[in-house]
Structures are given as C-alpha cells and as structure tokens.
Design an enzyme around this catalytic site. Structure first.
Site, short mmCIF file in Angstrom:
data_model
loop_
_atom_site.label_atom_id
_atom_site.label_comp_id
_atom_site.label_asym_id
_atom_site.label_seq_id
_atom_site.Cartn_x
_atom_site.Cartn_y
_atom_site.Cartn_z
N GLU A 102 92.91 25.35 29.05
CA GLU A 102 94.11 25.10 29.86
C GLU A 102 93.98 25.72 31.24
OE1 GLU A 102 96.61 23.44 30.31
OE2 GLU A 102 97.98 23.28 28.63
N ASP A 103 94.68 25.15 32.22
CA ASP A 103 94.70 25.73 33.56
C ASP A 103 95.64 26.92 33.60
OD1 ASP A 103 96.86 24.04 33.16
OD2 ASP A 103 96.89 23.25 35.20
N ARG A 168 95.18 20.01 43.91
CA ARG A 168 94.33 20.31 42.76
C ARG A 168 92.90 20.62 43.18
NH1 ARG A 168 97.04 18.78 37.97
NH2 ARG A 168 98.32 16.89 38.09
#
Length: 183
Positions: A102-103, A168
């Site tokens: 996960e980020d 991003r």
C-alpha cells in the site's frame, strides 16, 4: 510551463530517503519470506510506484497481482466501511504468503474489511507493507507489518499519492499547498 514542484509547500520524504527505505524493506522482506510462496498484492492506483520499486528490491522469487477496491457510500465511506472489489486478483491465494503493498495507511477502514475477505481464500499468511502511515487518522485496529515512514496528518502527494489524479509522478512525498485544494 507550470511545474508541479511549485504546488508543494515542503518535502516530507525525499527521493533519497524513499530509495534507502525501499532497499531496506526489500532486504527485510527477502529474509522473512525466504523459501515461502510470496505474492505481492498492489492496491491500485496509489501503490503502483512503491510496488514497482519494492519488487525490484526483493531478491527472492515472488509473484505480483493487483486489486482495485472502493468503499461504498460516496461521501459516507467512513461510516459504512463496506468494501467493494472493483478489480479482483487473478491469483488463487491458497497456500500463498500474501503481502499487501500500500502507498498509505490512513484510517485503515478499507484494509480492515479487505484483510478478512482475503483470509477466507485460505492463504498461508496475509501481511501489510505500506510506505507511509498516518497513525493520527487511524480508526480501525490495523497496523503495518512493514512500514516506511510515519507522516503527520497533512495533505501529502507524490510517490503514487494524488490530488485529483495529479502529482502521483513526483519522485518524493510532499505536502500540497492549501490554496491548491481549497480552490
């Protein structure tokens, strides 16, 4: 030409810090999962950058797969906490050691509902690796097994994290200037 850097108030985690941490996490995961059937599961879209770097830092054989999940209930996502799987995994999880990539671990609500769903598929283990965590925002009983950096409750973008699908692709994690998201 507008530079994305202009919209950043300050850098929270530099490109160099990220690289060093990903190398360290990759080495740790490689040791911990030696001889196991490791499957890295990236929760799209935010974790795509971290996933690409992390998988290259892992020195043991591993598979990769991708999931897209969303919370039900529009603006009330936090209250319902129900998780809808938009794109499911291709892989059969039985007997595999699953590491969710996960980020950011924020409230933890989505993952706290997703983990039991994955457990039902009879994997050997399910653990969580996140590059960022905001402990101050946690609402569910969930903590990462592998963690990059704890960050304060600020509007962070970059290294996969977005605002309106932008930023991003920044190579660092930065705090967005308030005027950008209060417009």
């Amino acid at each position: 030409m507008h530079s994305m850097d202009q919209d950043i108030d300050h850098i929270l985690v530099s490109e160099e810090q990220l690289k060093a941490k990903v190398t360290e996490l990759g080495a740790q995961i490689s040791r911990d999962y030696q001889g196991k059937d490791l499957l890295l599961v990236s929760i799209l879209k935010g974790s795509v950058v971290f996933m690409a770097d992390l998988m290259r830092a892992i020195t043991i054989p591993c598979g990769i797969d991708f999931m897209v999940v969303s919370s039900y209930g529009g603006a009330n996502t936090e209250s319902t906490g129900l998780v809808k799987i938009v794109k499911d995994l291709d892989a059969d999880l039985s007997g595999k050691d699953v590491l969710i990539v996960e980020d950011i671990l924020d409230t933890g609500i989505t993952l706290s509902h997703l983990l039991p769903m994955l457990q039902l598929r009879r994997p050997n283990s399910v653990r969580l690796c996140t590059i960022l965590s905001k402990p101050s925002r946690r609402k569910a009983q969930i903590e990462p097994d592998y963690l990059g950096f704890e960050v304060p409750d600020e509007f962070v973008v970059g290294y996969g994290l977005d605002y309106n699908e932008l930023y991003r692709n920044l190579p660092y994690v930065g705090v967005l200037k308030p005027e950008i998201y209060t417009k």
